[in-house]
Design a protein around this motif. Structure first.
Motif, short mmCIF file in Angstrom:
data_model
loop_
_atom_site.label_atom_id
_atom_site.label_comp_id
_atom_site.label_asym_id
_atom_site.label_seq_id
_atom_site.Cartn_x
_atom_site.Cartn_y
_atom_site.Cartn_z
N MET A 145 -4.55 3.66 -15.45
CA MET A 145 -5.46 4.41 -14.56
C MET A 145 -4.79 5.24 -13.44
O MET A 145 -3.82 4.61 -12.66
N GLY A 146 -4.60 6.48 -13.67
CA GLY A 146 -3.92 7.36 -12.55
C GLY A 146 -2.47 7.33 -12.57
O GLY A 146 -1.78 8.00 -11.68
N LEU A 147 -1.74 6.98 -13.69
CA LEU A 147 -0.46 6.78 -13.82
C LEU A 147 0.18 7.80 -14.77
O LEU A 147 -0.48 8.43 -15.73
N ALA A 148 1.32 8.23 -14.65
CA ALA A 148 2.04 9.46 -15.33
C ALA A 148 2.15 8.67 -16.62
O ALA A 148 2.47 7.39 -16.89
N PRO A 149 2.26 9.48 -17.81
CA PRO A 149 2.46 8.68 -19.16
C PRO A 149 3.65 8.01 -19.37
O PRO A 149 3.55 6.98 -19.87
N LEU A 150 4.73 8.37 -18.72
CA LEU A 150 6.25 7.74 -18.98
C LEU A 150 5.95 6.49 -17.91
O LEU A 150 6.65 5.23 -18.58
N VAL A 151 5.46 6.26 -16.88
CA VAL A 151 5.16 5.24 -16.20
C VAL A 151 4.23 3.97 -17.00
O VAL A 151 4.47 3.07 -17.17
N GLY B 153 0.94 -1.10 -0.05
CA GLY B 153 0.22 -0.10 0.16
C GLY B 153 0.89 1.05 0.00
O GLY B 153 0.27 2.28 -0.29
N THR B 154 2.13 1.11 0.40
CA THR B 154 2.93 2.35 0.49
C THR B 154 3.74 2.50 -0.80
O THR B 154 4.54 3.53 -1.17
N LEU B 155 3.62 1.62 -1.88
CA LEU B 155 4.32 1.63 -3.03
C LEU B 155 3.65 2.84 -3.97
O LEU B 155 2.60 3.00 -3.81
N SER B 156 4.48 3.42 -4.82
CA SER B 156 3.85 4.27 -5.71
C SER B 156 2.95 3.65 -6.72
O SER B 156 2.89 2.33 -6.82
N GLY B 157 1.89 4.32 -7.53
CA GLY B 157 0.95 3.76 -8.42
C GLY B 157 1.41 2.81 -9.30
O GLY B 157 1.03 1.84 -9.50
N GLY B 158 2.59 3.33 -9.90
CA GLY B 158 3.06 2.74 -11.06
C GLY B 158 3.83 1.06 -10.40
O GLY B 158 3.93 0.14 -11.05
N LEU C 152 3.46 -4.64 -9.58
CA LEU C 152 3.43 -5.70 -8.70
C LEU C 152 2.07 -6.59 -8.89
O LEU C 152 2.33 -7.77 -8.99
N ALA C 153 1.09 -5.94 -9.30
CA ALA C 153 -0.06 -6.63 -9.65
C ALA C 153 0.34 -7.67 -10.83
O ALA C 153 -0.17 -8.83 -10.90
N LEU C 154 0.77 -6.88 -11.86
CA LEU C 154 1.34 -7.70 -13.24
C LEU C 154 2.44 -8.99 -12.59
O LEU C 154 2.12 -10.09 -13.15
N ALA C 155 3.28 -8.56 -11.67
CA ALA C 155 4.31 -9.61 -11.46
C ALA C 155 3.54 -10.71 -10.71
O ALA C 155 3.79 -11.83 -10.87
#
Ligand code: ATP
Length: 236
Positions: free
Chosen positions: A165-171, A135-140, A145-148
């Motif tokens: 959703m909610g992530l910066a374009p580079l991420v 829960g303390t990880l950044s959104g990206g 983690l969800a993918l992994a």
């Protein structure tokens, strides 16, 4: 090619308490392919993924896995058969560490260390955070983690709901590079996005979902943008 697609929806219909959302969705995703399912808010994109994952039972049509009819097969059994859904909002357990999140979903029979090492090889940014609460990880990082975590099940079919959703374009661009790499290893990937830009560099094919059907699918080129704007503006 003669091999059937890994994932196929044929004439899929779906409803919630009598309200029809999908009216006959036809979609196919081959091994190694990334298909982007696009469409306006409320079009039924998430519902399509839920049907494909066995979470929502279709009220008509058929679901096929590598040519085998799996309509009505339950989510747990579809997961074991290789279908993995990464839900919108990622579904990581915020109070658990990265490593416990990675460990909790797998059923491949591989050991804990091997499972973790494979995840960190693909997502090096997670390695140094293995003891951190998810829960303390950044959104990206949470999306990584969800993918992994999904990949610890060795899926044949990966269903991704609004990865950006909610992530910066580079991420987002970085995440989609990983998705492309996953597909190159033979996985069939179906990605839902509301906004097309993020996914279209990666997608081999795009499909537009509108009014419960897929009125357009093809290569993501300039004609897609015309199609999309007509459906998003409701003028089609
Ligand atoms: P968004 O981009 O906004 O997430 P979506 O294309 O993914 O939209 P769905 O989430 O599949 O759309 O929803 C399609 C329709 O079904 C919406 O009108 C929604 O309100 C409705 N719906 C979704 N889930 C349920 C539910 N559990 N019960 C009743 N109606 C639902």
């Amino acid at each position: 090619s003669t091999a059937p697609p890994l994932l196929e929806l044929r004439g899929v219909r779906a409803a919630y308490e009598g309200i029809t959302v999908l009216r006959g969705v036809d979609l196919a995703v081959a091994a190694g392919q990334v298909v982007a399912l696009l469409g306006p808010n409320g079009a039924g994109k998430t519902t399509t993924l839920k049907v494909a994952a066995g979470i929502h039972p279709p009220s008509g049509g058929r679901l096929l896995l590598a040519g085998r009819d799996v309509t009505g097969v339950r989510a747990g059994d579809l997961a074991r058969a290789g279908v993995c859904l990464i839900p919108e909002g990622r579904g990581v357990f915020p109070n658990l560490s990265v490593r416990d999140n990675l460990w909790m979903m797998t059923f491949t029979g591989r050991g804990r260390e091997e499972t973790e090492d494979a995840a960190y090889a693909r997502f090096p940014a997670l390695a140094s955070r293995r003891a951190q609460q998810a829960g303390t990880l950044s959104g990206g990082e949470q999306q990584m983690l969800a993918l992994a975590r999904g990949l610890t099940t060795d899926p044949a079919v990966l269903l991704l709901d609004e990865l950006s959703m909610g992530l910066a374009p580079l991420v987002v661009a970085d995440l989609y590079e990983r998705v492309a790499e996953i597909a190159r290893q033979g996985v069939a990937v179906l990605v839902v996005e509301q906004f097309a830009t993020a996914v279209l560099k990666t997608a081999d094919r795009a499909a537009v979902l509108a009014r419960g059907r897929v009125p357009w699918q093809g290569r993501p080129d300039s004609s897609l943008h015309a199609e999309l704007s007509s459906y998003y503006l409701g003028s089609a």
